[in-house]
Design a protein around this motif. Structure first.
Motif, PDB file in Angstrom:
ATOM      1  N   GLY A   1     -51.436 -37.469 -53.745  1.00  0.00           N
ATOM      2  CA  GLY A   1     -50.585 -36.432 -53.183  1.00  0.00           C
ATOM      3  C   GLY A   1     -50.014 -36.854 -51.848  1.00  0.00           C
ATOM      4  N   GLY A   2     -50.661 -37.812 -51.198  1.00  0.00           N
ATOM      5  CA  GLY A   2     -50.184 -38.313 -49.922  1.00  0.00           C
ATOM      6  C   GLY A   2     -49.161 -39.416 -50.097  1.00  0.00           C
TER       7      GLY A   2
ATOM      8  N   THR B   1     -52.823 -31.932 -54.467  1.00  0.00           N
ATOM      9  CA  THR B   1     -53.537 -31.932 -53.186  1.00  0.00           C
ATOM     10  C   THR B   1     -54.555 -33.056 -53.117  1.00  0.00           C
ATOM     11  N   ASP B   2     -54.849 -33.467 -51.878  1.00  0.00           N
ATOM     12  CA  ASP B   2     -55.815 -34.543 -51.652  1.00  0.00           C
ATOM     13  C   ASP B   2     -57.068 -34.031 -50.958  1.00  0.00           C
ATOM     14  N   THR B   3     -57.310 -32.715 -51.053  1.00  0.00           N
ATOM     15  CA  THR B   3     -58.474 -32.120 -50.422  1.00  0.00           C
ATOM     16  C   THR B   3     -58.844 -30.836 -51.147  1.00  0.00           C
ATOM     17  N   THR B   4     -60.067 -30.410 -50.984  1.00  0.00           N
ATOM     18  CA  THR B   4     -60.513 -29.124 -51.523  1.00  0.00           C
ATOM     19  C   THR B   4     -60.659 -28.094 -50.409  1.00  0.00           C
ATOM     20  N   ALA B   5     -60.165 -28.412 -49.211  1.00  0.00           N
ATOM     21  CA  ALA B   5     -60.280 -27.500 -48.077  1.00  0.00           C
ATOM     22  C   ALA B   5     -59.565 -26.181 -48.354  1.00  0.00           C
ATOM     23  N   VAL B   6     -60.139 -25.088 -47.852  1.00  0.00           N
ATOM     24  CA  VAL B   6     -59.473 -23.792 -47.897  1.00  0.00           C
ATOM     25  C   VAL B   6     -58.561 -23.690 -46.666  1.00  0.00           C
ATOM     26  N   LEU B   7     -57.992 -22.511 -46.426  1.00  0.00           N
ATOM     27  CA  LEU B   7     -57.012 -22.417 -45.346  1.00  0.00           C
ATOM     28  C   LEU B   7     -57.655 -22.383 -43.968  1.00  0.00           C
TER      29      LEU B   7
ATOM     30  N   ARG C   1     -49.071 -18.639 -52.088  1.00  0.00           N
ATOM     31  CA  ARG C   1     -48.912 -17.222 -51.765  1.00  0.00           C
ATOM     32  C   ARG C   1     -47.519 -16.713 -52.117  1.00  0.00           C
ATOM     33  N   TYR C   2     -46.487 -17.444 -51.747  1.00  0.00           N
ATOM     34  CA  TYR C   2     -45.133 -16.913 -51.867  1.00  0.00           C
ATOM     35  C   TYR C   2     -44.400 -17.336 -53.128  1.00  0.00           C
ATOM     36  N   TRP C   3     -44.806 -18.449 -53.738  1.00  0.00           N
ATOM     37  CA  TRP C   3     -44.144 -18.890 -54.962  1.00  0.00           C
ATOM     38  C   TRP C   3     -45.100 -18.940 -56.156  1.00  0.00           C
ATOM     39  N   GLY C   4     -46.336 -18.537 -55.968  1.00  0.00           N
ATOM     40  CA  GLY C   4     -47.282 -18.571 -57.081  1.00  0.00           C
ATOM     41  C   GLY C   4     -47.575 -19.972 -57.575  1.00  0.00           C
ATOM     42  N   ALA C   5     -47.457 -20.967 -56.691  1.00  0.00           N
ATOM     43  CA  ALA C   5     -47.661 -22.362 -57.093  1.00  0.00           C
ATOM     44  C   ALA C   5     -49.099 -22.614 -57.512  1.00  0.00           C
ATOM     45  N   ARG C   6     -49.260 -23.544 -58.439  1.00  0.00           N
ATOM     46  CA  ARG C   6     -50.584 -23.891 -58.970  1.00  0.00           C
ATOM     47  C   ARG C   6     -51.100 -25.145 -58.279  1.00  0.00           C
ATOM     48  N   ILE C   7     -52.320 -25.073 -57.762  1.00  0.00           N
ATOM     49  CA  ILE C   7     -52.940 -26.193 -57.052  1.00  0.00           C
ATOM     50  C   ILE C   7     -53.751 -27.042 -58.022  1.00  0.00           C
ATOM     51  N   GLN C   8     -53.549 -28.338 -57.973  1.00  0.00           N
ATOM     52  CA  GLN C   8     -54.394 -29.228 -58.766  1.00  0.00           C
ATOM     53  C   GLN C   8     -54.614 -30.543 -58.018  1.00  0.00           C
ATOM     54  N   SER C   9     -55.637 -31.265 -58.446  1.00  0.00           N
ATOM     55  CA  SER C   9     -56.004 -32.506 -57.774  1.00  0.00           C
ATOM     56  C   SER C   9     -54.921 -33.563 -57.949  1.00  0.00           C
ATOM     57  N   GLY C  10     -54.410 -34.076 -56.832  1.00  0.00           N
ATOM     58  CA  GLY C  10     -53.436 -35.146 -56.912  1.00  0.00           C
ATOM     59  C   GLY C  10     -54.038 -36.426 -57.466  1.00  0.00           C
TER      60      GLY C  10
ATOM     61  N   THR D   1     -64.267 -37.367 -45.643  1.00  0.00           N
ATOM     62  CA  THR D   1     -63.257 -36.694 -46.452  1.00  0.00           C
ATOM     63  C   THR D   1     -62.833 -37.517 -47.669  1.00  0.00           C
ATOM     64  N   SER D   2     -63.212 -38.787 -47.710  1.00  0.00           N
ATOM     65  CA  SER D   2     -62.761 -39.667 -48.789  1.00  0.00           C
ATOM     66  C   SER D   2     -63.251 -39.215 -50.156  1.00  0.00           C
ATOM     67  N   ARG D   3     -64.382 -38.538 -50.175  1.00  0.00           N
ATOM     68  CA  ARG D   3     -64.960 -38.109 -51.450  1.00  0.00           C
ATOM     69  C   ARG D   3     -64.663 -36.648 -51.745  1.00  0.00           C
ATOM     70  N   ALA D   4     -63.689 -36.065 -51.042  1.00  0.00           N
ATOM     71  CA  ALA D   4     -63.355 -34.650 -51.232  1.00  0.00           C
ATOM     72  C   ALA D   4     -61.899 -34.501 -51.651  1.00  0.00           C
ATOM     73  N   GLY D   5     -61.533 -35.142 -52.756  1.00  0.00           N
ATOM     74  CA  GLY D   5     -60.206 -34.971 -53.318  1.00  0.00           C
ATOM     75  C   GLY D   5     -59.276 -36.141 -53.138  1.00  0.00           C
ATOM     76  N   LYS D   6     -59.716 -37.192 -52.436  1.00  0.00           N
ATOM     77  CA  LYS D   6     -58.843 -38.335 -52.196  1.00  0.00           C
ATOM     78  C   LYS D   6     -59.032 -39.406 -53.280  1.00  0.00           C
ATOM     79  N   VAL D   7     -58.172 -40.428 -53.243  1.00  0.00           N
ATOM     80  CA  VAL D   7     -58.181 -41.462 -54.278  1.00  0.00           C
ATOM     81  C   VAL D   7     -59.537 -42.129 -54.410  1.00  0.00           C
ATOM     82  N   VAL D   8     -60.100 -42.568 -53.292  1.00  0.00           N
ATOM     83  CA  VAL D   8     -61.357 -43.312 -53.370  1.00  0.00           C
ATOM     84  C   VAL D   8     -62.449 -42.470 -54.024  1.00  0.00           C
ATOM     85  N   GLY D   9     -62.542 -41.205 -53.644  1.00  0.00           N
ATOM     86  CA  GLY D   9     -63.540 -40.338 -54.260  1.00  0.00           C
ATOM     87  C   GLY D   9     -63.322 -40.196 -55.755  1.00  0.00           C
ATOM     88  N   GLY D  10     -62.058 -40.055 -56.157  1.00  0.00           N
ATOM     89  CA  GLY D  10     -61.763 -39.941 -57.586  1.00  0.00           C
ATOM     90  C   GLY D  10     -62.104 -41.206 -58.352  1.00  0.00           C
ATOM     91  N   VAL D  11     -61.809 -42.361 -57.767  1.00  0.00           N
ATOM     92  CA  VAL D  11     -62.150 -43.629 -58.427  1.00  0.00           C
ATOM     93  C   VAL D  11     -63.668 -43.773 -58.531  1.00  0.00           C
TER      94      VAL D  11
END
Length: 391
Positions: A46-47, A198-204, A261-270, A300-310
């Motif tokens: 996603g980055g 997204t490249d993270t599972t962080a909330v707002l 919030r405003y466009w109803g977009a769907r979040i998924q892991s990049g 943060t590398s293991r929380a939604g980023k490429v290295v964590g996914g690999v």
């Protein structure tokens, strides 16, 4: 013995693309073991580099360009992709990412944690809609801003007003004075919807929110982090809804929240999305080792980023892992190695300093892969990787 090696790095932010990093790693490996089978599967999450990864995996993709505002307003040309079926892909890092900030005479980024805005990505999305896009995928990562995506939405018609009804300037810091978020003139979401990579599972907001987790990387002091967190909380309270609680809502300074919030977009892991597009799982079948990497390896590398996914996919496939990073947090590196997640090498250590590594990334990526290849011939090193592989 001929081995199968998969090279699957992310980009090294602002330094070298994922494709070029993969090529350098492959050349380094083959300089020591020229007869091994080496598969290049560059990744993104996603980055920075997500557009390139999607373009490579999408026959018929068309590059487009549009003039947009950088993170602090400087105009520049940003690329986006039009895929078959009127599907547009926009990358925030390409439009208003942190590497696009102005630089000092010494070459250092002029970080602007309170003033940086996501407006540029909204301008790119507007261009995609004007070109007929009916579905938009927005790749989120590498942002300079913490504005909840309200800068981007402002470019699409949202009005961010203070308590007296006057427009607020761009930037997350100004949101502490927000009184109204007026969506009356906001453009409608694309007919086919919007997907957020997204490249993270962080909330707002809060301890696992955009400001506290990523504000310091964008130059925010402790007081500025607190200001940004409170500002995002204020914006979420004004906007209503519970999208701020979604995992990934904090991506790109909360831009995921704004569009959810405003466009109803769907979040998924990049990282997961790009891994599927590039056929990473198929490449890992029967592999002996996967080399992945990124600019900085940390918690943060293991929380939604490429290295964590690999790491996760390699574990499922029973494949050993080596991580090459520009720099690494020592605690995160030790933890990864102690838990059998893979060996961690840094270009900074190989080159002698971060500056030397950044100045010649190809050279030091080549050196890192060559060192890993040499080590695999030593029984202890390969045995350690093999034990990881079989766990």
């Amino acid at each position: 013995m001929r081995r199968r090696i998969v090279i699957a790095p992310d980009s090294f932010k602002g330094t070298i693309s994922a494709t070029d990093a993969a090529l350098a790693l492959a050349r380094g490996w083959q300089s020591e073991r020229p007869h091994d089978e080496v598969l290049l599967v560059p990744q993104a999450d996603g980055g920075e580099g997500t557009l390139d990864a999607i373009a490579q995996a999408s026959p018929g993709a068309q590059w487009r360009s549009v003039r947009v505002a950088g993170p602090t307003g400087e105009p520049h040309d940003a690329r986006w992709l039009l895929l078959p079926g009127t599907h547009a892909v926009v990358e925030l890092a390409e439009c208003c990412g942190i590497t696009l900030l102005p630089r000092s005479h010494a070459g250092e980024l002029a970080l602007a944690p309170l003033a940086a805005s996501s407006r540029g990505v909204g301008e790119a999305i507007a261009a995609a809609l004007d070109a007929g896009a009916r579905h938009v995928t927005l790749a989120l990562g590498g942002s300079a801003s913490t504005d909840g995506g309200l800068g981007a939405l402002s470019a699409l018609g949202l009005r961010v007003l203070d308590g007296s009804g006057a427009p607020l300037p761009d930037g997350g810091g100004a949101l502490s004075r927000a009184g109204t978020l007026d969506a009356a003139a906001l453009r409608a979401a694309p007919a086919g919807g919007m997907t957020l990579l997204t490249d993270t599972t962080a909330v707002l907001t809060g301890p696992s929110g955009a400001a506290l987790m990523f504000g310091p990387q964008k130059g925010a002091t402790a007081d500025e982090v607190a200001t940004l967190d409170a500002a995002l909380a204020r914006a979420a309270a004004i906007a209503g809804g519970d999208e701020h609680l979604l995992p990934g809502a904090g991506a790109a300074g909360g831009t995921a929240w704004g569009f959810a919030r405003y466009w109803g977009a769907r979040i998924q892991s990049g990282a997961d999305t790009i891994a599927v597009l590039t056929g990473l799982d198929s490449a890992l079948e029967g592999a002996d080792l996967v080399i992945t990497g990124e600019g900085r390896f940390d918690a943060t590398s293991r929380a939604g980023k490429v290295v964590g996914g690999v790491l996760e996919r390699a574990s499922v496939a029973g494949v050993a892992v080596a991580v090459v990073a520009g720099q690494a947090d020592p605690t995160a590196a030790r933890d990864a190695e102690a838990h059998g997640l893979g060996r961690v090498l840094t270009l900074s250590e190989l080159a002698g300093s971060p500056a030397a590594a950044v100045s010649e990334p190809d050279r030091w990526l080549h050196a890192a892969a060559a060192a890993i290849a040499r080590d695999q011939n030593e029984q202890y090193s390969w045995g350690a990787w093999t034990r990881t592989k079989n766990n």
